[in-house]
Write a protein that holds these residues in place. Structure first.
Motif, short mmCIF file in Angstrom:
data_model
loop_
_atom_site.label_atom_id
_atom_site.label_comp_id
_atom_site.label_asym_id
_atom_site.label_seq_id
_atom_site.Cartn_x
_atom_site.Cartn_y
_atom_site.Cartn_z
N ILE A 137 3.59 1.00 -0.27
CA ILE A 137 2.21 0.50 -0.22
C ILE A 137 2.19 -1.00 0.01
N VAL A 138 3.09 -1.71 -0.65
CA VAL A 138 3.19 -3.16 -0.45
C VAL A 138 3.50 -3.45 1.02
N ASN A 139 4.43 -2.71 1.59
CA ASN A 139 4.77 -2.91 3.01
C ASN A 139 3.59 -2.62 3.93
N ILE A 140 2.83 -1.58 3.62
CA ILE A 140 1.63 -1.27 4.40
C ILE A 140 0.65 -2.44 4.33
N MET A 141 0.48 -2.97 3.13
CA MET A 141 -0.46 -4.08 2.94
C MET A 141 -0.01 -5.31 3.72
N ILE A 142 1.26 -5.65 3.63
CA ILE A 142 1.78 -6.84 4.32
C ILE A 142 1.68 -6.66 5.83
N GLN A 143 2.05 -5.49 6.35
CA GLN A 143 1.97 -5.24 7.79
C GLN A 143 0.53 -5.29 8.29
N SER A 144 -0.38 -4.73 7.53
CA SER A 144 -1.79 -4.74 7.94
C SER A 144 -2.34 -6.15 7.94
N HIS A 145 -1.96 -6.94 6.95
CA HIS A 145 -2.45 -8.31 6.88
C HIS A 145 -1.88 -9.16 8.02
N GLY A 173 0.17 -7.09 -19.51
CA GLY A 173 -0.47 -8.00 -18.59
C GLY A 173 -1.03 -7.22 -17.41
N THR A 174 -2.00 -7.83 -16.73
CA THR A 174 -2.62 -7.18 -15.57
C THR A 174 -2.88 -8.19 -14.47
N LEU A 175 -3.02 -7.67 -13.27
CA LEU A 175 -3.48 -8.47 -12.14
C LEU A 175 -4.46 -7.62 -11.35
N TRP A 176 -5.68 -8.08 -11.26
CA TRP A 176 -6.75 -7.42 -10.51
C TRP A 176 -6.58 -7.86 -9.07
N ILE A 177 -6.43 -6.91 -8.15
CA ILE A 177 -6.12 -7.23 -6.76
C ILE A 177 -7.22 -6.77 -5.82
N ARG A 178 -7.71 -7.71 -5.03
CA ARG A 178 -8.69 -7.42 -4.00
C ARG A 178 -8.02 -7.34 -2.62
N ASP A 179 -6.83 -7.92 -2.52
CA ASP A 179 -6.17 -8.03 -1.21
C ASP A 179 -5.82 -6.70 -0.56
N ILE A 180 -6.01 -5.61 -1.25
CA ILE A 180 -5.76 -4.31 -0.64
C ILE A 180 -6.80 -3.99 0.43
N VAL A 181 -7.87 -4.78 0.49
CA VAL A 181 -8.92 -4.52 1.48
C VAL A 181 -8.39 -4.57 2.91
N TYR A 182 -7.33 -5.35 3.13
CA TYR A 182 -6.78 -5.45 4.48
C TYR A 182 -6.17 -4.13 4.96
N ALA A 183 -5.83 -3.28 4.01
CA ALA A 183 -5.14 -2.04 4.37
C ALA A 183 -5.72 -0.83 3.66
N LYS A 184 -6.98 -0.90 3.25
CA LYS A 184 -7.54 0.17 2.42
C LYS A 184 -7.48 1.55 3.09
N ASP A 185 -7.73 1.61 4.38
CA ASP A 185 -7.69 2.91 5.07
C ASP A 185 -6.26 3.44 5.17
N LYS A 186 -5.33 2.56 5.50
CA LYS A 186 -3.92 2.98 5.62
C LYS A 186 -3.34 3.37 4.26
N ILE A 187 -3.71 2.62 3.22
CA ILE A 187 -3.24 2.96 1.87
C ILE A 187 -3.82 4.31 1.46
N SER A 188 -5.12 4.51 1.69
CA SER A 188 -5.75 5.78 1.33
C SER A 188 -5.11 6.94 2.07
N ASP A 189 -4.78 6.73 3.33
CA ASP A 189 -4.09 7.76 4.10
C ASP A 189 -2.72 8.05 3.50
N TYR A 190 -1.97 7.01 3.16
CA TYR A 190 -0.62 7.16 2.61
C TYR A 190 -0.63 7.94 1.29
N ILE A 191 -1.61 7.68 0.42
CA ILE A 191 -1.63 8.37 -0.88
C ILE A 191 -2.54 9.60 -0.86
#
Length: 190
Positions: free
Chosen positions: A59-67, A134-152
């Motif tokens: 998922i991280v790789n999908i996000m980086i590639q999409s961005h 600890g937590t981190l709220w992430i918005r940066d998934i927006v760059y790849a939301k469709d590809k991430i949704s497809d992957y999962i």
């Protein structure tokens, strides 16, 4: 942990220890989100929990590639800020738990549902803090939301990916970020 202390102590964590979290603890955090207030009690959220490190890395790789395929000046020109995708991706790689928060699709309720999702995620952040995570709220998934949704396998006409939340044992202790003074952001009418 007392709720006021949890609010004061909660930080955005970007470095996590390589320690897993039990399903019971994850469910407690999700339950905190489920109990959040929502506009007209719509409860417009669905959660997808990922604990498999290989899947998280994919998922991280999908996000980086999409961005990287986006306009490299988008963040500066449109958002007026520097990109946080790579730091977010680094944090996601370290976290033992990645939670995707999906939002019900309904154009008539976009604002109310976004506010409700915000309350849900903050409840999860505070619940995790209370449990010692600890937590981190992430918005940066927006760059790849469709590809991430497809992957999962979460492509849906009813829900869209809104945010992500990393959860784990903090491997850092960041100082509080600057906040506006209460007197500068408050108007009293008595």
């Amino acid at each position: 942990m007392e709720i006021i202390n949890a609010i004061k102590q909660r930080r955005s964590i970007r470095k996590f220890k390589d320690v897993s979290i039990s399903k019971k603890q994850i469910n407690e955090i999700l339950n905190c989100g489920r109990l959040a207030p929502s506009a007209k009690n719509r409860q417009p959220w669905k959660f997808v929990v990922i604990t498999n490190k290989n899947k998280i890395n994919d998922i991280v790789n999908i996000m980086i590639q999409s961005h990287s395929s986006e306009d490299e000046n988008y963040d500066i020109n449109v958002l007026k800020t520097v990109s946080s995708v790579l730091p977010s991706a680094d944090a996601m790689k370290e976290a033992p738990v990645l939670i995707f928060i999906y939002q019900k699709i309904d154009d008539n309720w976009t604002v109310g549902d976004n506010l409700s999702i915000g309350a849900c995620i903050e409840n999860m952040c505070l619940g995790a803090c209370g449990l010692g995570f600890g937590t981190l709220w992430i918005r940066d998934i927006v760059y790849a939301k469709d590809k991430i949704s497809d992957y999962i396998n979460m492509v849906s006409s009813e829900y869209k990916l809104n945010s992500a939340l990393c959860v784990g044992i903090a491997n850092e202790n960041p100082k509080p970020r600057p906040r506006n003074k209460l007197k500068d952001i408050t108007k009293w009418i008595e």
